[in-house]
Design an enzyme around this catalytic site. Structure first.
Site, PDB file in Angstrom:
ATOM      1  N   ASP A 186       0.812  -1.209   0.000  1.00 39.21           N
ATOM      2  CA  ASP A 186       0.000   0.000   0.000  1.00 39.21           C
ATOM      3  C   ASP A 186       0.853   1.271   0.000  1.00 39.21           C
ATOM      4  O   ASP A 186       0.646   2.164   0.827  1.00 39.21           O
ATOM      5  CB  ASP A 186      -0.948   0.012   1.228  1.00 39.21           C
ATOM      6  CG  ASP A 186      -1.717  -1.294   1.367  1.00 39.21           C
ATOM      7  OD1 ASP A 186      -2.237  -1.762   0.348  1.00 39.21           O
ATOM      8  OD2 ASP A 186      -1.779  -1.840   2.481  1.00 39.21           O
TER       9      ASP A 186
ATOM     10  N   GLU B 151     -11.163   0.526  -3.273  1.00 37.07           N
ATOM     11  CA  GLU B 151     -10.327   0.905  -2.119  1.00 37.07           C
ATOM     12  C   GLU B 151      -9.125   1.728  -2.569  1.00 37.07           C
ATOM     13  O   GLU B 151      -8.963   2.025  -3.760  1.00 37.07           O
ATOM     14  CB  GLU B 151      -9.849  -0.357  -1.371  1.00 37.07           C
ATOM     15  CG  GLU B 151      -9.051  -1.300  -2.245  1.00 37.07           C
ATOM     16  CD  GLU B 151      -8.834  -2.678  -1.639  1.00 37.07           C
ATOM     17  OE1 GLU B 151      -9.527  -3.050  -0.675  1.00 37.07           O
ATOM     18  OE2 GLU B 151      -7.955  -3.386  -2.152  1.00 37.07           O
TER      19      GLU B 151
HETATM   20  C1  6LW Z   1      -5.484  -2.267   2.131  1.00 31.23           C
HETATM   21  C2  6LW Z   1      -6.210  -2.306   0.856  1.00 31.23           C
HETATM   22  C3  6LW Z   1      -5.407  -3.284   0.178  1.00 31.23           C
HETATM   23  O1  6LW Z   1      -6.117  -1.583   3.142  1.00 31.23           O
HETATM   24  O2  6LW Z   1      -5.020  -4.222   1.088  1.00 31.23           O
HETATM   25  O3  6LW Z   1      -4.237  -3.780  -1.708  1.00 31.23           O
HETATM   26  C4  6LW Z   1      -5.341  -3.740   2.360  1.00 31.23           C
HETATM   27  N1  6LW Z   1      -5.034  -3.107  -1.009  1.00 31.23           N
HETATM   28  O4  6LW Z   1      -6.269  -1.104   0.157  1.00 31.23           O
HETATM   29  C5  6LW Z   1      -4.308  -4.083   3.374  1.00 31.23           C
HETATM   30  O5  6LW Z   1      -3.008  -3.914   2.872  1.00 31.23           O
END
Ligand code: 6LW
Length: 501
Positions: A15, A173
């Site tokens: 991230d 996300e």
């Molecule tokens: C993070 C989310 C994700 O919060 O994995 O790859 C989660 N993306 O955005 C935890 O790393």
């Protein structure tokens, strides 16, 4: 043409989020159950990164009790505004979103101010002295990105507004918002952080929307490259370099083998050049590769350095689990003296242990161990019930050496050798050799080599454990009593850093 290789920061640093201050770049990553938390790096060229330690390095900044490889600290964002650095992240185990500040990342960060907003993956956007907080959310059960004004001194939010509902993929996300050439760009991820991961983009003429998805979404994904060496590319952040060119940092993982859909090193930091075309972000082929050829001026890429015990620093090379009891650690440049406090597999405590990330497929890790009325050794650790261990005990004038395989509920411990202690022959040396696809455990006692077996890496993969973290190599002690570790050495695989199938 010049070349560099991904990942630019190898090892479990998922991230990534990045900001620039003049000619310096700063990058942060997730840290889950490990303390200190939120590793931070600095660079002057985006290719070579230097650790600046961690953002959360005082116990009062972070409660990690009971956390594991899929809780604790998730997905930080770093921004610089008005002479101040800000990091926002989520403590999924305790307290939710929080913000910390610093005038100088080398000198430490404030205590957290907690923010009451739902979701994960918080991000900041600044405009005319107003700070906005973005995060994931659910709008009537549907994935959404939420934005609100946030007071950075109190953490209070106002005026929540759903900014975007994504482009149809699951798990919307990792939102990051930018204003570039009169457009607001919302970068996010969809598909989930596994093999279907992708980066999607939307833009708007006004801050609160309406956001129109990029016709070319996903702007980056490796999901259709079956058997390809870099997978799961997503969760990124854009950055403009000092010469005005744009780049993106994002996570991706390296599979164990072409037909082995497992990864053990965690999600790593990758970098790609990007350009704006028709006012959309364009990434060549919409694919991320390990070897990148570019006309842009870039420096020679340095390799990771091997390290010896005297070079090891907490927060740079070494981390603890959860909330460590620091009284159990006496660390000098040549001797690490550890006091036992529970089992490595216990989740609700912080067992006495120190870890370094496995950062290449061919790392090796070794230490000399002296143990008194205890059990201590080396571990290849993914999480509390996924680890391979070499354990040394001293009993009735003998060294007892065992290997333990802990794979979920299946735990197998076997004595490998029982050897007379001979004075003048030195201390036992324990060794882990990482290979692509397996781990070799070895020891050397009384000048004799002892083979402790070779064990499949798949069982320490995220695909098996379901975790967000990668393999750590560590030292630990399990019973009361003490153990002293000396001559610790970490080898980072020298020349073959960027392994191929
Ligand atoms: C993070 C989310 C994700 O919060 O994995 O790859 C989660 N993306 O955005 C935890 O790393």
């Amino acid at each position: 043409m010049r070349q560099y290789f991904n990942p630019v920061i190898p090892g479990c640093y998922p991230d990534p989020s990045i900001c620039r201050v003049k000619d310096h770049y700063y990058l942060v990553a997730s840290s889950f159950e490990y303390f200190p938390g939120i590793p931070i790096f600095e660079s002057i060229d985006l290719i070579n990164w230097r650790s600046l330690g961690c953002v959360l390095n005082r116990p009062e900044q972070v409660d990690l009790k009971g956390s594991n490889g899929h809780s604790g600290i998730f997905a930080p964002t770093i921004r610089y505004y008005g002479g101040m650095f800000y990091v926002v992240a989520t403590n999924v185990s305790h307290g939710g979103h929080f913000i910390v500040k610093s005038k100088d990342p080398r000198k430490g960060w404030s205590n957290p101010i907690y923010i009451n907003q739902e979701g994960i993956d918080p991000s900041l956007y600044f405009e005319r002295k107003t700070a906005y907080l973005l995060s994931t959310a659910k709008d009537h059960g549907k994935d959404a990105i939420l934005i609100s004004k946030v007071n950075l001194d109190t953490g209070e939010t106002r005026g929540p507004h759903y900014l975007w509902h994504g482009d149809g993929g699951r798990y919307l996300e990792g939102p990051h918002l930018y204003k570039i050439n009169g457009f607001y760009y919302l970068l996010a991820s969809e598909g989930g952080t596994e093999y279907g991961h992708m980066l999607v983009l939307a833009r708007s003429r006004t801050l609160l929307g309406k956001y129109i998805p990029c016709p070319d979404n996903p702007i980056l994904t490796n999901r259709n490259l079956g058997g390809y060496e870099l997978q799961g590319t997503g969760h990124g952040d854009l950055i403009q370099d000092i010469n005005g060119r744009w780049w993106i940092v994002f996570l991706g993982f390296r599979q164990l083998g072409q037909y082995l859909q497992f990864h053990t090193l965690g999600r790593e930091v990758n970098l790609l050049p990007v350009v704006f075309r028709n006012n959309w972000v364009n990434i060549k082929d919409k694919i991320a590769r390990l070897k990148i050829m570019t006309k842009r001026k870039i420096p020679r890429q340095k390799r990771l350095k091997d390290k010896q015990q005297k070079d090891l620093k907490i927060g740079d090379d070494l981390v603890f689990l959860r909330n460590p009891n620091l009284k159990n650690y006496k660390l000098t440049p040549t001797l690490f003296k550890l006091k036992g406090d529970g089992l490595l597999s216990e989740r609700m405590i912080s067992p006495t242990a120190l870890f370094t990330r496995q950062r290449s497929f061919n790392d090796s890790f070794s230490a000399k161990v002296d143990v008194k009325e205890s059990r201590a050794g080396l571990t290849v650790y993914l999480e509390s019930d996924q680890h391979y261990d070499l354990i040394l005990e001293e009993r009735n004038g003998k060294w007892i050496l065992s290997r333990r395989l802990s794979i979920g509920p299946a735990i197998d411990e076997k004595v490998i050798a029982s050897v007379e202690k001979v004075s003048g022959k030195g201390l036992p040396k324990l060794m882990i050799e990482c290979k692509k696809g397996y781990y070799i455990l070895k020891a050397r006692i009384n000048n004799k080599n002892i083979n402790c077996g070779r064990y499949d890496a798949r069982f320490l993969s995220s695909e098996v454990a379901g975790d967000f973290t990668g393999v750590m190599l560590g030292i630990f002690i399990e019973k009361q009593g003490t153990a002293t570790f000396s001559e610790i050495e970490i080898k980072r695989n020298g020349r073959k850093l960027w392994e191929r199938f």
